[in-house]
Enzyme design. Structure first.
Site, PDB file in Angstrom:
ATOM      1  N   ASP A  30       0.853  -1.189   0.000  1.00 38.51           N
ATOM      2  CA  ASP A  30       0.000   0.000   0.000  1.00 38.51           C
ATOM      3  C   ASP A  30       0.889   1.239   0.000  1.00 38.51           C
ATOM      4  O   ASP A  30       2.032   1.195   0.480  1.00 38.51           O
ATOM      5  CB  ASP A  30      -0.947   0.015   1.212  1.00 38.51           C
ATOM      6  CG  ASP A  30      -2.180   0.870   0.950  1.00 38.51           C
ATOM      7  OD1 ASP A  30      -3.249   0.293   0.638  1.00 38.51           O
ATOM      8  OD2 ASP A  30      -2.076   2.116   1.015  1.00 38.51           O
ATOM      9  N   THR A  86     -11.380   2.404  -6.754  1.00 33.36           N
ATOM     10  CA  THR A  86     -11.899   2.984  -8.001  1.00 33.36           C
ATOM     11  C   THR A  86     -13.051   3.915  -7.619  1.00 33.36           C
ATOM     12  O   THR A  86     -14.217   3.573  -7.799  1.00 33.36           O
ATOM     13  CB  THR A  86     -12.376   1.887  -8.981  1.00 33.36           C
ATOM     14  OG1 THR A  86     -13.229   0.966  -8.282  1.00 33.36           O
ATOM     15  CG2 THR A  86     -11.215   1.131  -9.594  1.00 33.36           C
ATOM     16  N   LEU A 154     -17.249  -9.802  -2.106  1.00 34.05           N
ATOM     17  CA  LEU A 154     -17.374  -9.826  -0.639  1.00 34.05           C
ATOM     18  C   LEU A 154     -18.238  -8.678  -0.136  1.00 34.05           C
ATOM     19  O   LEU A 154     -18.330  -7.623  -0.764  1.00 34.05           O
ATOM     20  CB  LEU A 154     -15.994  -9.771   0.034  1.00 34.05           C
ATOM     21  CG  LEU A 154     -15.167  -8.479  -0.015  1.00 34.05           C
ATOM     22  CD1 LEU A 154     -15.583  -7.463   1.046  1.00 34.05           C
ATOM     23  CD2 LEU A 154     -13.706  -8.806   0.165  1.00 34.05           C
ATOM     24  N   CYS A 264     -19.352   1.146  -2.212  1.00 37.81           N
ATOM     25  CA  CYS A 264     -19.499   0.410  -3.476  1.00 37.81           C
ATOM     26  C   CYS A 264     -20.841   0.573  -4.163  1.00 37.81           C
ATOM     27  O   CYS A 264     -20.886   1.067  -5.290  1.00 37.81           O
ATOM     28  CB  CYS A 264     -19.181  -1.057  -3.241  1.00 37.81           C
ATOM     29  SG  CYS A 264     -17.430  -1.259  -2.859  1.00 37.81           S
ATOM     30  N   LYS A 328     -23.757   0.394   7.283  1.00 36.18           N
ATOM     31  CA  LYS A 328     -24.557  -0.798   7.587  1.00 36.18           C
ATOM     32  C   LYS A 328     -23.938  -1.427   8.840  1.00 36.18           C
ATOM     33  O   LYS A 328     -22.803  -1.080   9.211  1.00 36.18           O
ATOM     34  CB  LYS A 328     -24.559  -1.774   6.418  1.00 36.18           C
ATOM     35  CG  LYS A 328     -23.208  -2.413   6.147  1.00 36.18           C
ATOM     36  CD  LYS A 328     -23.336  -3.525   5.128  1.00 36.18           C
ATOM     37  CE  LYS A 328     -22.110  -4.390   5.130  1.00 36.18           C
ATOM     38  NZ  LYS A 328     -22.183  -5.499   4.211  1.00 36.18           N
TER      39      LYS A 328
END
Ligand SMILES: NC(=O)C1=CN([C@@H]2O[C@H](COP(=O)(O)OP(=O)(O)OC[C@H]3O[C@@H](n4cnc5c(N)ncnc54)[C@H](O)[C@@H]3O)[C@@H](O)[C@H]2O)C=CC1
Ligand SMILES: O=C(O)[C@H]1O[C@H](OP(=O)(O)OP(=O)(O)OC[C@H]2O[C@@H](n3ccc(=O)[nH]c3=O)[C@H](O)[C@@H]2O)[C@H](O)[C@@H](O)[C@@H]1O
Length: 440
Positions: A30, A86, A154, A264, A328
């Site tokens: 990273d 992204t 996932l 996402c 969530k």
């Protein structure tokens, strides 16, 4: 196998740890030095069930380590997974794939043997072809580079379980060597019976976008029906049960509420809608845009429910407790969190807002420092005129309505996720309003 995982975020850390669990030797890369340091010292920078244990086990055994040096990864591994971000582009609608191309640009010149690059990030259709061209152009002459697109499915909060025991694996590829490499790296998962779809890169890229967009459509659809329940009278919880028992519909991913959030679904629905438009599928784009509009309206729907609950009292100057900051339950991720959007809207309407979350207070504070936070559930309702349940953490279902009744100024509860048993709250003196269940 010796593998690298480039990009150690919500996808990359669980993937690196899971690959070590499968028996591979893994190096995670990273650009964030602090993150790499904390991972190497055994600390897990994200809240994810089962991940700290896996990290501790495999960093201690030496099978898993982290670095900021891409040359080290190039020298070490035969397969390089790309799991960088992204995010949505400055235009707000398509992916910014700069991190993907950036990672390939940094890696490819240092490759010193035949290897496979495996893209896991979610990308626009057509990206694999361009990544392949870029990697092959930048790799030292004579070194073979195969590229596979292997999208990830996932869910946050279940990342370890979903990575080790996925419903399916997809490999978008064009060479026999790439298929051999993918079958080798996932051998223990394939041996356990998980299906692998070997396909072309475009199908793999589109399948990922289509899957997340379908999940978004399903949520928006049930939220649209919840609005109809609110307008006409009806019980969305029963409707979900009635629809869900039909195997063609299924009850999964159909919980009503204040919309889909996270790092996402919102961006993936946006980008897939933009792709549909660019590819000339205008009717598909209109359908998907409608799902987005429904999602964008959820804060307003919740605000209407709250105004209705407050009646003559106004949001302005009300002391409101919002339960939930994470997008969530099961994660401390607050990216595009519907709960925080609602808390912000309440504050902008003049309420004094306190946000409670069992895990996400620190991340939420960084993102929305203007709000007040606590991780003490009973104290969160002290003096509140209204409590709003915005993220369905099990802690709220397990809370004792009687104990909390002694602390709030007014026993008014708005359940925006429709998960509480209203009877037990009413018995303790609370007035309960649930989204999609007027008068229940
Ligand atoms: N979060 C999730 O549950 C899932 C995410 N995805 C996709 O996976 C990708 C990554 O998502 P997240 O992990 O959530 O993002 P994230 O933002 O949590 O992590 C991305 C990481 O990549 C690092 N990075 C950026 N450029 C780099 C470079 N050149 N070299 C090395 N590291 C670099 C960043 O520092 C960051 O740590 C996205 O395309 C996302 O759509 C797919 C399935 C699940
Ligand atoms: O590409 C990704 O990153 C991932 O996106 C989602 O996973 P995730 O974002 O972790 O969360 P979900 O469980 O799908 O929930 C997304 C949002 O929808 C909301 N949601 C979910 C389900 C539901 O029935 N109702 C509902 O409102 C959640 O509260 C949350 O805000 C997908 O479920 C994963 O398969 C995918 O890999």
């Amino acid at each position: 196998m010796r593998i690298s995982v480039i990009g150690c975020g919500h996808l990359g850390i669980p993937h690196a740890a899971a690959m070590a669990e499968l028996g591979h030797e893994v190096i995670g890369v990273d650009v964030d030095q602090a993150k790499v340091d904390s991972l190497n010292s055994g600390q897990c920078p994200i809240y994810e069930t089962g991940l700290p244990e896996l990290l501790a086990r495999h960093t201690a055994s030496g099978r898993l380590r982290f670095t900021t040096d891409i040359r080290e990864a190039a020298a070490f591994a035969d397969m390089h997974f790309i799991g960088v971000g992204t995010p949505i582009d400055a235009d707000g609608r398509s992916y910014d794939t700069g991190q993907v191309y950036g990672a390939v640009r940094q890696l490819a010149p240092h490759l010193d043997r035949a290897c496979t690059i495996v893209g896991k990030s979610t990308v626009t259709v057509g990206t694999t072809v361009q990544v392949t061209a870029l990697a092959q152009r930048l790799a030292p002459a004579g070194e073979r580079v195969d590229v596979v697109w292997n999208p990830e499915f996932l869910r946050e909060g279940r990342a370890v379980e979903d990575t080790l025991r996925p419903d399916r694996l997809i490999a978008g590829l064009t060479t026999v060597e790439a298929e051999k490499a993918i079958r080798a790296v996932y051998a223990p998962i394939l041996d356990a019976g998980v299906p692998l779809f070997v396909t072309d890169p475009q199908t793999a890229e589109l399948a990922k976008g289509a899957a997340n967009t379908f999940l978004g459509l399903k949520i928006s659809y049930i939220n649209a029906v919840a609005d109809m329940c609110d307008a006409a009278g009806g019980d969305i919880s029963q409707i979900v049960d009635i629809l869900g028992i039909d195997p063609r519909i299924g009850s999964g991913g159909m919980r009503p509420g204040i919309g889909y959030g996270g790092g996402c679904l919102p961006k993936d629905v946006r980008a897939f809608t933009a792709s549909a438009r660019q590819l000339g599928a205008d009717k598909a784009a209109a359908l998907l845009r409608a799902a987005e509009e429904i999602n964008e309206s959820r804060t307003d729907v919740a605000m209407d429910l709250i105004r209705g609950a407050l009646g003559d009292r106004r949001v302005k100057h009300a002391k409101i407790t919002v339960w939930g900051a994470a997008f969530k339950p099961g994660t401390n991720d607050v990216r595009e969190s519907p709960a925080l959007a609602l808390a912000q809207a309440l504050q902008q309407a003049g309420a004094t807002v306190t946000v409670h979350d069992p895990q996400a207070v620190a991340t939420a504070m960084t993102r929305n420092p203007e709000l007040d936070y606590t991780d003490d559930l009973p104290a969160s309702v002290d003096g509140a005129d209204l409590v709003v349940l915005a993220t369905e953490w099990p802690e709220y279902q397990q809370a004792d309505p009687r104990e909390l009744a002694g602390r709030a100024a007014s026993l008014l509860l708005v359940d925006c996720r429709t998960i509480l048993d209203p009877e037990s709250w009413r018995t303790a003196g609370w007035t309960v309003h649930q989204l999609g269940r007027p008068g229940k």
